[in-house]
Design a protein around this motif. Structure first.
Motif, PDB file in Angstrom:
ATOM      1  N   HIS A  40       0.809  -1.216   0.000  1.00 18.22           N
ATOM      2  CA  HIS A  40       0.000   0.000   0.000  1.00 18.22           C
ATOM      3  C   HIS A  40       0.839   1.261   0.000  1.00 18.22           C
ATOM      4  CE1 HIS A  40      -3.845  -2.060   0.389  1.00 18.22           C
ATOM      5  NE2 HIS A  40      -3.253  -2.901   1.272  1.00 18.22           N
ATOM      6  N   GLY A  41       2.193   1.124  -0.058  1.00 20.79           N
ATOM      7  CA  GLY A  41       3.043   2.293  -0.184  1.00 20.79           C
ATOM      8  C   GLY A  41       3.384   2.974   1.105  1.00 20.79           C
ATOM      9  N   TYR A  42       3.229   2.243   2.234  1.00 16.59           N
ATOM     10  CA  TYR A  42       3.541   2.834   3.526  1.00 16.59           C
ATOM     11  C   TYR A  42       4.891   2.322   4.005  1.00 16.59           C
ATOM     12  CZ  TYR A  42      -1.266   4.518   3.740  1.00 16.59           C
ATOM     13  OH  TYR A  42      -2.439   5.161   3.469  1.00 16.59           O
ATOM     14  N   ASP A  43       5.580   3.199   4.752  1.00 20.49           N
ATOM     15  CA  ASP A  43       6.904   2.831   5.236  1.00 20.49           C
ATOM     16  C   ASP A  43       6.844   1.939   6.461  1.00 20.49           C
ATOM     17  OD1 ASP A  43       8.032   4.402   3.241  1.00 20.49           O
ATOM     18  OD2 ASP A  43       8.029   6.203   4.514  1.00 20.49           O
ATOM     19  N   SER A  44       5.787   2.022   7.254  1.00 21.07           N
ATOM     20  CA  SER A  44       5.726   1.282   8.517  1.00 21.07           C
ATOM     21  C   SER A  44       4.361   0.613   8.652  1.00 21.07           C
ATOM     22  CB  SER A  44       5.947   2.230   9.700  1.00 21.07           C
ATOM     23  OG  SER A  44       5.704   1.563  10.919  1.00 21.07           O
ATOM     24  N   PRO A  45       4.329  -0.622   9.146  1.00 19.16           N
ATOM     25  CA  PRO A  45       3.039  -1.317   9.354  1.00 19.16           C
ATOM     26  C   PRO A  45       2.139  -0.558  10.322  1.00 19.16           C
ATOM     27  CG  PRO A  45       4.873  -2.859   9.469  1.00 19.16           C
ATOM     28  CD  PRO A  45       5.462  -1.501   9.456  1.00 19.16           C
ATOM     29  N   GLN A  46       2.692   0.188  11.275  1.00 18.95           N
ATOM     30  CA  GLN A  46       1.896   0.885  12.280  1.00 18.95           C
ATOM     31  C   GLN A  46       0.981   1.932  11.654  1.00 18.95           C
ATOM     32  OE1 GLN A  46       1.772  -0.134  15.390  1.00 18.95           O
ATOM     33  NE2 GLN A  46       3.253  -1.745  14.784  1.00 18.95           N
ATOM     34  N   GLU A  47       1.364   2.357  10.436  1.00 18.23           N
ATOM     35  CA  GLU A  47       0.535   3.375   9.786  1.00 18.23           C
ATOM     36  C   GLU A  47      -0.786   2.785   9.311  1.00 18.23           C
ATOM     37  OE1 GLU A  47       2.695   6.388   7.274  1.00 18.23           O
ATOM     38  OE2 GLU A  47       4.305   4.878   7.414  1.00 18.23           O
ATOM     39  N   LEU A  48      -0.849   1.436   9.155  1.00 17.12           N
ATOM     40  CA  LEU A  48      -2.099   0.810   8.718  1.00 17.12           C
ATOM     41  C   LEU A  48      -2.928   0.267   9.882  1.00 17.12           C
ATOM     42  CD1 LEU A  48      -0.961  -1.176   5.554  1.00 17.12           C
ATOM     43  CD2 LEU A  48      -2.120   1.020   5.662  1.00 17.12           C
ATOM     44  N   VAL A  49      -2.313   0.120  11.042  1.00 14.16           N
ATOM     45  CA  VAL A  49      -3.062  -0.383  12.197  1.00 14.16           C
ATOM     46  C   VAL A  49      -4.145   0.641  12.571  1.00 14.16           C
ATOM     47  CG1 VAL A  49      -2.931  -1.039  14.620  1.00 14.16           C
ATOM     48  CG2 VAL A  49      -1.113  -1.731  13.032  1.00 14.16           C
ATOM     49  N   GLY A  50      -5.396   0.131  12.706  1.00 11.45           N
ATOM     50  CA  GLY A  50      -6.515   1.011  13.042  1.00 11.45           C
ATOM     51  C   GLY A  50      -7.216   1.559  11.818  1.00 11.45           C
ATOM     52  N   ARG A  51      -6.677   1.284  10.603  1.00 10.03           N
ATOM     53  CA  ARG A  51      -7.334   1.757   9.380  1.00 10.03           C
ATOM     54  C   ARG A  51      -8.470   0.814   9.047  1.00 10.03           C
ATOM     55  NH1 ARG A  51      -4.464   4.889   5.605  1.00 10.03           N
ATOM     56  NH2 ARG A  51      -6.354   4.558   4.350  1.00 10.03           N
ATOM     57  N   ALA A  52      -9.578   1.409   8.584  1.00 11.45           N
ATOM     58  CA  ALA A  52     -10.747   0.626   8.182  1.00 11.45           C
ATOM     59  C   ALA A  52     -10.376  -0.174   6.949  1.00 11.45           C
ATOM     60  CB  ALA A  52     -11.937   1.517   7.922  1.00 11.45           C
ATOM     61  N   TRP A  53     -10.813  -1.425   6.977  1.00 10.16           N
ATOM     62  CA  TRP A  53     -10.433  -2.326   5.894  1.00 10.16           C
ATOM     63  C   TRP A  53     -10.956  -1.842   4.572  1.00 10.16           C
ATOM     64  CZ3 TRP A  53     -13.163  -5.421   2.496  1.00 10.16           C
ATOM     65  CH2 TRP A  53     -12.389  -6.373   1.787  1.00 10.16           C
ATOM     66  N   ASP A  54     -12.215  -1.320   4.538  1.00 12.29           N
ATOM     67  CA  ASP A  54     -12.833  -0.958   3.275  1.00 12.29           C
ATOM     68  C   ASP A  54     -12.228   0.307   2.674  1.00 12.29           C
ATOM     69  OD1 ASP A  54     -13.794   0.762   5.148  1.00 12.29           O
ATOM     70  OD2 ASP A  54     -15.866   0.720   4.418  1.00 12.29           O
ATOM     71  N   THR A  55     -11.378   1.023   3.472  1.00 14.73           N
ATOM     72  CA  THR A  55     -10.709   2.185   2.883  1.00 14.73           C
ATOM     73  C   THR A  55      -9.455   1.775   2.100  1.00 14.73           C
ATOM     74  OG1 THR A  55      -9.349   2.555   4.849  1.00 14.73           O
ATOM     75  CG2 THR A  55     -11.503   3.661   4.749  1.00 14.73           C
ATOM     76  N   LEU A  56      -9.085   0.511   2.208  1.00 16.08           N
ATOM     77  CA  LEU A  56      -7.858   0.036   1.539  1.00 16.08           C
ATOM     78  C   LEU A  56      -8.142  -0.852   0.348  1.00 16.08           C
ATOM     79  CD1 LEU A  56      -5.727  -0.818   4.700  1.00 16.08           C
ATOM     80  CD2 LEU A  56      -5.460   1.158   3.187  1.00 16.08           C
ATOM     81  N   TYR A  57      -9.396  -1.398   0.251  1.00 14.47           N
ATOM     82  CA  TYR A  57      -9.667  -2.351  -0.832  1.00 14.47           C
ATOM     83  C   TYR A  57     -11.022  -2.084  -1.444  1.00 14.47           C
ATOM     84  CZ  TYR A  57      -5.940  -4.725   1.658  1.00 14.47           C
ATOM     85  OH  TYR A  57      -4.771  -5.007   2.287  1.00 14.47           O
ATOM     86  N   SER A  58     -11.105  -2.440  -2.696  1.00 18.77           N
ATOM     87  CA  SER A  58     -12.377  -2.431  -3.411  1.00 18.77           C
ATOM     88  C   SER A  58     -12.501  -3.785  -4.099  1.00 18.77           C
ATOM     89  CB  SER A  58     -12.449  -1.307  -4.442  1.00 18.77           C
ATOM     90  OG  SER A  58     -12.321  -0.045  -3.837  1.00 18.77           O
ATOM     91  N   PRO A  59     -13.081  -4.809  -3.402  1.00 21.21           N
ATOM     92  CA  PRO A  59     -13.184  -6.140  -4.011  1.00 21.21           C
ATOM     93  C   PRO A  59     -13.999  -6.086  -5.286  1.00 21.21           C
ATOM     94  CG  PRO A  59     -13.561  -6.253  -1.666  1.00 21.21           C
ATOM     95  CD  PRO A  59     -13.580  -4.798  -2.009  1.00 21.21           C
TER      96      PRO A  59
END
Length: 833
Positions: A40-59
């Motif tokens: 997803h282009g982030y430098d650290s996994p902590q930046e994705l913790v707490g992010r809503a799943w549907d804001t990252l994917y469009s199945p």
């Protein structure tokens, strides 16, 4: 779960996974690994913790809200599908999702699919290329069998009569018609295995039913890595029939051009666009004098900057070539190898796309033609000079025989040369007695002190390279055409320049191999001695040497006062002395005759027993040509034909042996010379041959004054040299005794001639004698013949025996024809044999 079960923390599994993995709690990521953050282009996994799943994917196939989608997954337990992942930079990337329900939540595995998709697209493109290219592409397995190939490969094999069905899974050897091509494949594979980058190539050919030959080239790379053996390969097969034909035509054209240039009878030079020489043909190398073991020094040099071309001032003639102009040139120059050449020719520019790309220069050497023209001009200029020289030399030759002594002859030559306007001065040098120098004996046109200042050695060519010493040593005419430039004239160049001398010649005064001195002539002009002049001086040297020889002979023949010198010699190298020493016998010299084969015919008397032993030894000695006993009785004669340095020297010095005896290897001889002879010099010359020679006695006396009538002014016997030799040999051999002591065959053998030739000489000689001895009334005149046994010698000098120089024994003879003997007035003749 038993006590031995292992409990694995889900967080550790997520972190260790190579795919992007996250754990969804509710609708948000609770755990994210590095790979997922990178997708997803982030430098650290902590930046994705707490992010809503549907804001990252469009199945792609998702229905309803994210909560409904995740609820359905919790209910069904798993889901797999594709989606678009949202990147931090607002970009999107296709991903594959694999989701499964666990006690801790939903595990979402995310895999980036663009790389695999790209590979599939590239593979499709490759397949399209393989079916489109004009080359056959194939894959062989480790057994050299066709694993796969494109359509073009099978089409090309059809030219060799191999169908697609036969080619599939066939061994490579079955696809190659010729045995030698199969061997080439095996060799190429072996080399590819042994060397990186593990590639190889070979050619295969076959004749088609229509008679044409098809040639294909295969290039391959081993795949996978060979690891010491063939494990498979990928290659291409290309039809190179047309390329081979073009190469053949190019080779033929190149060969034709090369042969044309290599064998052209004219010079060809190739220059590039910078005027640098890139090629010269063999004819150019030949005419410029290039040594056979040397490469041309002109290559890669601007032709305009070659010293030999720049020196002509014609280098600018080549510049118009760069403008596309054809040029013509004609000029002389000296090549880099010192050879003078005169070229005339043409230069043709070579253009490429309108730009100057070099030129070809073609020329012929007209040196011979130009030299011929110069020679004609020079010959016309020299004609008057040559006429003067010829008249001068003839006048000198006429004066030679009027001079009574050697010094008079030499002075006459020098005076006549200097009196002309052709030469500055002249002098004659003769060998120094007991020394190794030439000292002046006659000088004209310069003072004698100046001549004596010129050092001339007779024995050291390295320290005296001058013309006079060299002429003495080689007995040939030596010329220095320019004193100012010739390095051998350095020792006397300053003195020569002071006297305005520019050229010099040295002429040996020799006759029959005996050199009496050297005539040195100097001129104020360079190149004063042409080839014709040198030939004239050579004849003058021979005539002068002959005149000196004749004067010495005349002095001995007509001397009223003579000196007898008695010598003792004991050199075993003299054949007769050596044999006497070995046999312990005694010999008495009865007479000797010069022969025409560079030898002497000697007659010795000896007791019969000694005579036979002497002949037996002599016949086996390489120094003896013939050996015979002649005569009968207790006292026999031995006739021996051999060489003798002693007799050579005595004859050359104007003396004759009047008696001689040998006992136990020690010889005693009496030599008669004119009283005018320098005895000390004569003795020194004899000792130059035999250093141990002793002068036992010296006695002056007078010769009898009576003359025989047949040698008076009323009659003169005119015998040739051969007739005289035949008559004397026959007389001494007892041919005229009764009964005869030697047959005609024996006498002929002694003279190395045939019996008929001997008899012809004898008949002619006897006719000449009788024509003088019998007057008109038939009365017999007094013969005055000396009885047999008298110590007799020839009245003339031997014609074929002279040392190579005064003071040196046994030297070479000139081999030139003997000049005619000058006529001697009958009133000057004296009695003798």
């Amino acid at each position: 779960m038993s006590e031995s079960s292992i409990t694995i923390d889900g967080t550790d599994v997520v972190a260790a996974s190579m795919d992007g993995v996250g754990i969804i709690s509710g609708t948000e990521y609770a755990v994210v690994n590095d790979a997922l953050a990178g997708i997803h282009g982030y430098d650290s996994p902590q930046e994705l913790v707490g992010r809503a799943w549907d804001t990252l994917y469009s199945p792609v196939d998702r229905g309803g809200t994210a909560g409904e989608f995740l609820a359905r997954i919790r209910e069904e337990g798993h889901w797999r599908g594709r989606a678009l992942g949202h990147r931090r930079n607002r970009g999107r990337v296709p991903v594959e999702l694999s989701m499964r329900t666990t006690d801790d939540g939903i595990v979402c595995v995310v895999r980036d699919v663009p790389e695999r998709g790209e590979r599939e697209r590239k593979l499709e493109r490759y397949e399209t290329i393989l079916e489109t290219v004009d080359d056959g592409v194939y894959v062989l397995d480790e057994d050299l069998r066709v694993e796969t190939a494109n359509d073009r490969f099978f089409e090309m094999l059809s030219h060799f009569g191999i169908s697609r069905e036969d080619a599939q899974n066939a061994h490579a050897h079955d696809l190659i018609p010729r045995e030698e091509d199969r061997a080439s494949l095996e060799e190429a594979i072996h080399q590819a295995i042994e060397t990186e980058p593990h590639t190889g190539s070979f050619e295969m050919s076959a004749k088609m039913p229509d008679g044409d030959t098809v040639v294909c080239e295969s290039r391959f790379r081993l795949y996978p890595e060979p690891d010491g053996e063939h494990r498979g390969c990928i290659g291409i097969l290309r039809d190179i029939t047309e390329r081979k034909e073009r190469e053949r035509e190019l080779r033929a054209a190149r060969r034709f051009n090369e042969e044309l240039a290599e064998n052209a009878p004219f010079s060809m030079v190739r220059i590039d666009e910078e005027f640098q020489i890139t090629y010269v043909n063999p004819r150019t190398e030949e005419v410029t004098g290039l040594p056979a073991d040397m490469e041309s020094q002109a290559l890669d040099v601007d032709i305009r900057e070659l010293p030999s071309v720049a020196a002509t001032g014609e280098a600018h003639r080549f510049t118009p070539l760069q403008d596309g102009e054809t040029i013509e040139f004609e000029f002389p120059f000296e090549s880099l190898y010192g050879k003078e050449v005169y070229f005339t020719g043409r230069g043709v520019p070579l253009m490429s796309d309108g730009e100057f790309d070099g030129a070809v220069l073609m020329s012929v050497d007209i040196s011979e033609r130009r030299q011929h023209e110069k020679d004609l001009e020079r010959q016309r200029d020299e004609l008057d000079t040559l006429n003067q020289i010829n008249e001068l030399l003839l006048a000198v030759a006429r004066d030679l025989f009027e001079a009574p002594k050697q010094s008079d002859i030499e002075q006459t030559v020098c005076d006549r040369l200097v009196d002309s306007d052709l030469y500055q001065f002249a002098w004659v040098g003769k060998p120094e007695v007991g020394g190794n120098r030439l000292v002046p004996d006659a000088v004209a046109g310069v003072d004698e002190d100046s001549v004596e200042s010129i050092p001339v050695r007779t024995d050291e060519p390295d320290t005296d390279p001058g013309p006079v010493g060299q002429a003495f040593r080689t007995e040939t005419v030596q010329v220095r055409q320019d004193v100012q430039t010739d390095p051998t004239t350095q020792p006397w160049r300053e003195a020569a320049t002071t006297r305005d001398v520019r050229s010099a010649a040295a002429v040996p005064l020799a006759y029959d191999g005996t050199i009496y001195g050297v005539l040195a002539v100097y001129a104020s002009r360079p190149l004063a001695f042409s080839q014709r002049e040198q030939q004239g001086f050579e004849m003058l040297g021979e005539a002068t040497g002959y005149a000196i020889n004749a004067s010495r002979t005349r002095q001995l023949l007509f001397a009223e006062q003579v000196t007898e010198l008695k010598f003792r010699v004991s050199d075993a190298s003299e054949f007769v002395l050596g044999v006497s020493d070995r046999l312990g016998c005694s010999l008495s010299l009865e007479g000797y005759i010069s022969t025409n084969d560079e030898s002497w015919l000697l007659y010795f008397s000896s007791p019969e027993a000694n005579a036979d032993r002497f002949v037996n030894l002599a016949q086996n000695d390489p120094a003896v040509e013939t050996a015979k006993t002649v005569g009968n009785g207790a006292e026999q004669m031995v006739a021996v034909t051999t060489r003798s340095s002693l007799l050579n020297e005595i004859a050359a010095l104007g003396g004759k042996v009047t008696s001689g005896s040998i006992e136990d290897g020690r010889g005693t001889i009496v030599v008669e010379v004119p009283q005018s002879t320098a005895v000390a010099e004569f003795v020194e010359q004899i000792r130059s041959i035999y250093p141990d020679a002793e002068l036992l006695a010296k006695r002056d006396g007078e010769r009898p004054t009576e003359r025989s009538k047949w040698l008076s002014k009323d009659g003169l016997v005119d015998l040739t040299e051969r007739q005289r030799q035949a008559l004397e040999a026959a007389f001494l051999a007892g041919y005229f005794e009764w009964p005869r002591e030697s047959a005609a065959e024996d006498v002929a053998e002694l003279l190395n001639i045939s019996r008929p030739t001997l008899q012809a000489h004898l008949r002619k000689a006897m006719r000449e004698l009788l024509s003088v001895f019998l007057d008109e009334t038939g009365e017999v005149n007094c013969l005055g013949v000396k009885p047999r046994g008298f110590q007799w010698v020839s009245r003339t000098l031997p014609s074929d025996h002279r040392p190579d120089s005064l003071g040196r024994s046994g030297g070479s003879r000139s081999g030139r024809p003997r000049p005619p003997m000058p006529a001697v007035a009958p009133s000057e003749q004296r009695e003798g044999c």
